[in-house]
Motif scaffolding. Structure first.
Motif, PDB file in Angstrom:
ATOM      1  N   LEU A 246     -10.639 -48.398 -19.005  1.00 57.53           N
ATOM      2  CA  LEU A 246     -11.077 -47.443 -18.420  1.00 57.53           C
ATOM      3  C   LEU A 246     -11.186 -46.155 -18.872  1.00 57.53           C
ATOM      4  N   ASP A 247     -12.080 -45.513 -19.173  1.00 54.65           N
ATOM      5  CA  ASP A 247     -11.712 -44.049 -19.480  1.00 54.65           C
ATOM      6  C   ASP A 247     -11.558 -42.839 -18.296  1.00 54.65           C
ATOM      7  N   TYR A 248     -11.365 -41.335 -18.515  1.00 53.22           N
ATOM      8  CA  TYR A 248     -10.731 -40.972 -17.379  1.00 53.22           C
ATOM      9  C   TYR A 248     -11.408 -40.800 -15.823  1.00 53.22           C
ATOM     10  N   ILE A 249     -10.637 -41.348 -14.776  1.00 51.45           N
ATOM     11  CA  ILE A 249     -12.028 -41.548 -14.110  1.00 51.45           C
ATOM     12  C   ILE A 249     -11.495 -40.616 -12.698  1.00 51.45           C
ATOM     13  N   GLU A 250     -12.022 -39.230 -12.609  1.00 52.82           N
ATOM     14  CA  GLU A 250     -11.623 -38.072 -11.625  1.00 52.82           C
ATOM     15  C   GLU A 250     -11.316 -38.382 -10.740  1.00 52.82           C
ATOM     16  N   PHE A 251     -10.018 -38.199  -9.911  1.00 55.42           N
ATOM     17  CA  PHE A 251      -9.336 -38.264  -8.549  1.00 55.42           C
ATOM     18  C   PHE A 251     -10.903 -38.208  -7.570  1.00 55.42           C
ATOM     19  N   SER A 252     -11.722 -38.160  -7.470  1.00 57.76           N
ATOM     20  CA  SER A 252     -12.365 -37.971  -6.604  1.00 57.76           C
ATOM     21  C   SER A 252     -12.820 -39.164  -6.551  1.00 57.76           C
ATOM     22  N   ASN A 253     -12.844 -39.985  -7.319  1.00 56.49           N
ATOM     23  CA  ASN A 253     -13.459 -41.526  -7.544  1.00 56.49           C
ATOM     24  C   ASN A 253     -12.607 -42.321  -7.205  1.00 56.49           C
ATOM     25  N   ILE A 254     -11.478 -42.168  -7.475  1.00 59.95           N
ATOM     26  CA  ILE A 254      -9.798 -43.404  -7.792  1.00 59.95           C
ATOM     27  C   ILE A 254     -10.286 -43.929  -6.727  1.00 59.95           C
ATOM     28  N   PRO A 255     -10.483 -43.277  -5.295  1.00 62.02           N
ATOM     29  CA  PRO A 255     -10.646 -44.534  -3.535  1.00 62.02           C
ATOM     30  C   PRO A 255     -11.942 -45.235  -3.920  1.00 62.02           C
ATOM     31  N   TYR A 256     -13.052 -45.022  -5.023  1.00 62.28           N
ATOM     32  CA  TYR A 256     -14.102 -46.493  -5.122  1.00 62.28           C
ATOM     33  C   TYR A 256     -12.852 -47.500  -6.548  1.00 62.28           C
ATOM     34  N   LEU A 257     -12.576 -47.364  -6.753  1.00 64.11           N
ATOM     35  CA  LEU A 257     -11.244 -48.734  -7.826  1.00 64.11           C
ATOM     36  C   LEU A 257     -10.645 -48.771  -7.186  1.00 64.11           C
ATOM     37  N   LEU A 258      -9.585 -48.307  -6.537  1.00 66.43           N
ATOM     38  CA  LEU A 258      -8.911 -48.961  -5.133  1.00 66.43           C
ATOM     39  C   LEU A 258      -9.399 -50.032  -4.332  1.00 66.43           C
ATOM     40  N   ASN A 259     -10.227 -49.604  -3.513  1.00 67.07           N
ATOM     41  CA  ASN A 259     -11.825 -50.558  -3.367  1.00 67.07           C
ATOM     42  C   ASN A 259     -11.515 -51.866  -3.401  1.00 67.07           C
ATOM     43  N   LEU A 260     -12.284 -51.664  -4.540  1.00 69.05           N
ATOM     44  CA  LEU A 260     -12.635 -52.789  -5.544  1.00 69.05           C
ATOM     45  C   LEU A 260     -11.568 -53.378  -6.022  1.00 69.05           C
ATOM     46  N   ALA A 261     -10.541 -52.763  -6.141  1.00 67.57           N
ATOM     47  CA  ALA A 261      -9.627 -54.109  -6.860  1.00 67.57           C
ATOM     48  C   ALA A 261      -9.275 -54.759  -5.875  1.00 67.57           C
ATOM     49  N   THR A 262      -9.103 -56.102  -6.764  1.00 67.23           N
ATOM     50  CA  THR A 262      -8.321 -57.368  -5.864  1.00 67.23           C
ATOM     51  C   THR A 262      -6.632 -57.508  -5.519  1.00 67.23           C
ATOM     52  N   LEU A 263      -5.880 -56.897  -6.273  1.00 66.91           N
ATOM     53  CA  LEU A 263      -4.479 -56.403  -6.634  1.00 66.91           C
ATOM     54  C   LEU A 263      -4.221 -55.045  -7.073  1.00 66.91           C
ATOM     55  N   PHE A 264      -3.309 -54.424  -7.021  1.00 67.18           N
ATOM     56  CA  PHE A 264      -2.795 -53.525  -7.064  1.00 67.18           C
ATOM     57  C   PHE A 264      -1.620 -53.760  -7.864  1.00 67.18           C
ATOM     58  N   LEU A 265      -0.761 -53.163  -9.250  1.00 69.96           N
ATOM     59  CA  LEU A 265       0.675 -53.515  -9.654  1.00 69.96           C
ATOM     60  C   LEU A 265       0.737 -51.833  -9.436  1.00 69.96           C
ATOM     61  N   TYR A 266       2.090 -51.663  -8.707  1.00 69.06           N
ATOM     62  CA  TYR A 266       3.000 -50.612  -9.286  1.00 69.06           C
ATOM     63  C   TYR A 266       4.307 -50.902 -10.033  1.00 69.06           C
ATOM     64  N   PRO A 267       4.583 -51.666 -10.408  1.00 66.39           N
ATOM     65  CA  PRO A 267       5.882 -51.917 -10.659  1.00 66.39           C
ATOM     66  C   PRO A 267       6.641 -50.950 -11.978  1.00 66.39           C
ATOM     67  N   SER A 268       6.521 -49.763 -11.280  1.00 58.90           N
ATOM     68  CA  SER A 268       7.956 -48.972 -12.146  1.00 58.90           C
ATOM     69  C   SER A 268       9.096 -49.084 -12.012  1.00 58.90           C
ATOM     70  N   HIS A 269      10.165 -48.609 -12.972  1.00 57.90           N
ATOM     71  CA  HIS A 269      10.948 -48.614 -13.256  1.00 57.90           C
ATOM     72  C   HIS A 269      11.638 -47.575 -12.229  1.00 57.90           C
ATOM     73  N   ARG A 270      10.705 -46.173 -12.288  1.00 62.57           N
ATOM     74  CA  ARG A 270      12.188 -44.924 -11.514  1.00 62.57           C
ATOM     75  C   ARG A 270      11.062 -44.215 -11.099  1.00 62.57           C
ATOM     76  N   GLU A 271      11.016 -43.961  -9.283  1.00 63.11           N
ATOM     77  CA  GLU A 271       9.938 -43.164  -8.403  1.00 63.11           C
ATOM     78  C   GLU A 271      10.647 -42.194  -7.633  1.00 63.11           C
ATOM     79  N   SER A 272      10.489 -41.348  -7.212  1.00 61.14           N
ATOM     80  CA  SER A 272      10.581 -40.414  -6.763  1.00 61.14           C
ATOM     81  C   SER A 272      10.139 -40.461  -5.044  1.00 61.14           C
ATOM     82  N   PHE A 273       8.954 -40.766  -5.114  1.00 60.01           N
ATOM     83  CA  PHE A 273       8.269 -41.358  -4.261  1.00 60.01           C
ATOM     84  C   PHE A 273       7.017 -42.386  -4.535  1.00 60.01           C
ATOM     85  N   GLY A 274       5.926 -41.981  -5.083  1.00 59.96           N
ATOM     86  CA  GLY A 274       5.578 -42.989  -5.311  1.00 59.96           C
ATOM     87  C   GLY A 274       4.083 -43.379  -4.500  1.00 59.96           C
ATOM     88  N   MET A 275       2.857 -42.100  -5.363  1.00 57.95           N
ATOM     89  CA  MET A 275       1.824 -41.819  -4.100  1.00 57.95           C
ATOM     90  C   MET A 275       1.028 -42.938  -4.057  1.00 57.95           C
TER      91      MET A 275
END
Length: 378
Positions: A246-275
């Motif tokens: 995808l091209d750049y998705i505005e922050f305000s539109n990210i909830p639409y993208l997340l709602n449409l996703a079947t799974l979210f993959l967030y396998p970071s090596h290092r996060e202090s929080f992980g919003m």
């Protein structure tokens, strides 16, 4: 970006809280006008533009020292060395202290050097340090050799726009606009190695060869060239046909993208929080994330936890979630419940408690400084 979002969310909440405090925001003259509005409680003071280190170490302390402020709160890891005021510093992480490479942009590389020089000195000087997880608190205490009681944890929150969206027409409009598949795996790709996009592609390659009709993978924040280079590294160039970038998705539109996703993959090596982890959960999408750094603490048992260095384990969890509806619905429900732990209202109230601790008079003016996103990238 993350640090700026945290500062803005807390400031907006502070505007709503009942207190006698007044807040003044000091910023450099930049492009982010309009992201915060003045109110009876909050004034915005724009100081002359300059490279950020000069602005923070010269313009800001001069302005603050000449004001009637009682407390200075700097929200993005660094702070002026010569402010006369009691100082609170939010240190989001110490990733830039753990390794130094020059693979980023000029701004990123210089920013990392600047933080490595400034943060240890500021941490000793500050009255109180705030951070975003118990994990990062222990990292800060150990690395900077600080007393534990000097470092306080205030969790980040979830913006109310991250929620399950019931309006199917709006979701379909977003799907059609970006030509998204009916079902898909989602990963916020990134050129930073810690985000583990290469690991996601390795796992996706295994998954695609393990099932007859694999779901496509949707990626954000990366160029097609970069993804093709990574696919060549794992000898899977043909996999690009199953990937939507995808091209750049505005922050305000990210909830639409997340709602449409079947799974979210967030396998970071290092996060202090992980919003993104809790934002995805708040939108009702099951999450696969890492068993490292702060991610288990923030996931709260609601995500599928994996070793980020083991793509086969990630693949197994993808298949398990997609083939077992009971497991899928359980992780979805647990994620929604877990996301309720994180509130900007609570974060603001705890921040006020810290201000009150340092306040020297009943009528206290607090001074905020947050870093423009386009100057030094976290």
């Amino acid at each position: 970006h993350g640090m700026e979002i945290v500062a803005l969310e807390i400031l907006r909440e502070l505007q709503q809280r009942q207190s006698d405090h007044q807040y003044a925001v000091f910023v450099k003259d930049d492009v982010d006008h309009g992201c915060l509005e003045e109110s009876k409680k909050v004034s915005i003071n724009i100081l002359k533009d300059a490279p950020f280190p000069i602005w923070e170490q010269s313009s800001l302390p001069i302005a603050v020292n000449n004001s009637n402020a009682d407390i200075l709160h700097c929200t993005s890891n660094t702070a002026p060395l010569f402010s006369k005021l009691p100082t609170i510093v939010t240190i989001h992480d110490l990733i830039y202290m753990e390794s130094l490479n020059f693979s980023g942009s000029i701004y990123q590389n210089f920013g990392n050097i600047y933080r490595r020089l400034i943060v240890p000195r500021i941490a000793r000087k500050a009255s109180i340090i705030l951070t975003v997880s118990e994990y990062e608190k222990q990292v800060i205490v150990k690395r900077l050799k600080l007393r534990e009681d000097k470092v306080r944890v205030i969790y980040n929150g979830v913006n109310s726009q991250f929620r399950q969206i019931e309006d199917k027409a709006l979701l379909e409009e977003f799907r059609n606009k970006h030509d998204l598949p009916e079902k898909f795996l989602l990963h916020f790709a990134n050129t930073a190695p810690k985000k583990n996009t290469l690991g996601v592609l390795r796992a996706f390659s295994l998954y695609s060869s393990s099932v007859p009709k694999p779901l496509p993978l949707v990626l954000t924040d990366c160029s097609r060239t970069h993804i093709c280079d990574l696919l060549n590294q794992i000898n899977a160039p043909g996999l690009i046909d199953q990937i939507k970038i995808l091209d750049y998705i505005e922050f305000s539109n990210i909830p639409y993208l997340l709602n449409l996703a079947t799974l979210f993959l967030y396998p970071s090596h290092r996060e202090s929080f992980g919003m993104p982890l809790i934002e995805a959960m708040a939108c009702g999408v099951p999450v696969i994330t890492s068993n490292t750094s702060a991610l288990p603490e923030i996931a709260g048992g609601a995500a599928c936890m994996i070793d980020p260095k083991d793509p086969a384990e990630m693949c197994q969890h993808i298949i398990a979630l997609l083939s077992n509806n009971e497991l899928y619905q359980n992780k979805k429900a647990l994620g929604l419940k877990n996301s309720e732990r994180f509130s900007w209202k609570i974060a603001a109230e705890k921040t006020i408690d810290v201000y009150n601790e340092l306040a020297v008079t009943k009528q206290t003016t607090k001074y905020y400084n947050y870093k423009p996103a386009n100057l030094l990238s976290a």
